[in-house]
Design an enzyme around this catalytic site. Structure first.
Site, short mmCIF file in Angstrom:
data_model
loop_
_atom_site.label_atom_id
_atom_site.label_comp_id
_atom_site.label_asym_id
_atom_site.label_seq_id
_atom_site.Cartn_x
_atom_site.Cartn_y
_atom_site.Cartn_z
N ARG A 1 12.00 4.75 12.76
CA ARG A 1 10.67 5.36 12.68
C ARG A 1 9.82 4.95 13.88
NH1 ARG A 1 8.51 4.68 6.79
NH2 ARG A 1 7.11 6.30 7.53
N ALA B 1 3.12 -0.94 4.96
CA ALA B 1 2.49 -0.98 6.28
C ALA B 1 1.98 -2.37 6.64
CB ALA B 1 1.36 0.04 6.35
N TYR C 1 10.98 9.03 1.12
CA TYR C 1 10.96 8.04 0.05
C TYR C 1 11.62 8.49 -1.26
CZ TYR C 1 7.63 5.83 3.16
OH TYR C 1 7.05 5.25 4.26
N ARG D 1 4.81 11.00 -2.55
CA ARG D 1 4.57 10.81 -1.12
C ARG D 1 5.83 11.06 -0.31
NH1 ARG D 1 4.23 4.95 1.71
NH2 ARG D 1 3.80 5.66 3.82
N GLU E 1 12.69 -9.46 1.89
CA GLU E 1 11.88 -8.36 2.40
C GLU E 1 12.67 -7.06 2.25
OE1 GLU E 1 10.10 -6.79 6.69
OE2 GLU E 1 10.78 -8.86 6.53
N HIS F 1 12.61 -2.66 2.53
CA HIS F 1 12.00 -1.40 2.96
C HIS F 1 12.88 -0.26 2.50
CE1 HIS F 1 8.98 -3.45 5.26
NE2 HIS F 1 9.93 -4.26 5.68
N PRO G 1 0.79 -1.23 0.00
CA PRO G 1 0.00 0.00 0.00
C PRO G 1 0.83 1.28 0.00
CG PRO G 1 -0.15 -1.10 2.12
CD PRO G 1 0.55 -2.03 1.20
N ASN G 2 0.32 2.22 -0.75
CA ASN G 2 0.83 3.59 -0.87
C ASN G 2 2.14 3.71 -1.64
OD1 ASN G 2 -1.36 4.78 0.61
ND2 ASN G 2 -0.45 3.85 2.42
N ASN H 1 8.05 -5.64 -0.73
CA ASN H 1 7.91 -4.51 0.17
C ASN H 1 6.42 -4.42 0.48
OD1 ASN H 1 7.69 -2.10 1.53
ND2 ASN H 1 9.08 -0.98 0.17
#
Length: 138
Positions: free
Chosen positions: A104, A74, A22, A17, A95, A97, A9-10, A71
């Site tokens: 964070r 969330a 990012y 964004r 995985e 990110h 998502p996103n 990725n």
């Protein structure tokens, strides 16, 4: 070699964004750079904001591809279902990110994917995807 990048998502908003977190490059532009740099790898891409669609894609490719770069965004921190899908398949999963999730919010420090991933690459910006891609070549 057949590799798929699956983004959650996103991540369709990359380039727009939170560019301070990012970056300002869109994912389609970055994907084209990867395809140009690694022409011998058949590289596919899938993105969804919907958890079930991500699980369906993992299951669809999880027994026939050489690797998955995931990725889950969330959903990494909330989706037992995606974690179970990664555990259920034969294809190795890296995985990834973009940001350092450990620098964070505390809720981002947990992953339901990590325990069943071949490896984890965190915090190198979009370069994280290339590092994951390179890991399948060794």
């Amino acid at each position: 070699m057949k590799i798929i990048i699956i983004n959650g998502p996103n991540l369709n908003l990359l380039g727009k964004r939170e560019p301070e977190v990012y970056g300002s490059t869109t994912f389609p532009d970055y994907l084209q750079e990867l395809k140009t740099k690694y022409p011998s790898i058949h590289l596919e891409y899938f993105q969804s904001n919907i958890e079930g669609e991500l699980i369906d894609k993992i299951q669809e490719v999880g027994f026939s591809y050489d690797g998955i770069i995931l990725n889950a965004a969330a959903y990494t921190h909330t989706s037992i279902g995606i974690g179970d899908a990664v555990k259920a398949i034969a294809t190795p999963v890296i995985e990834v990110h973009i940001s350092n999730t450990f620098s964070r919010e505390t809720f981002r420090h947990q992953s339901f994917i990590s325990a069943n991933a071949k490896g984890i690459i965190i915090g190198f910006g979009l370069k994280s995807y290339e590092l994951a891609l390179q890991s399948f070549q060794h």
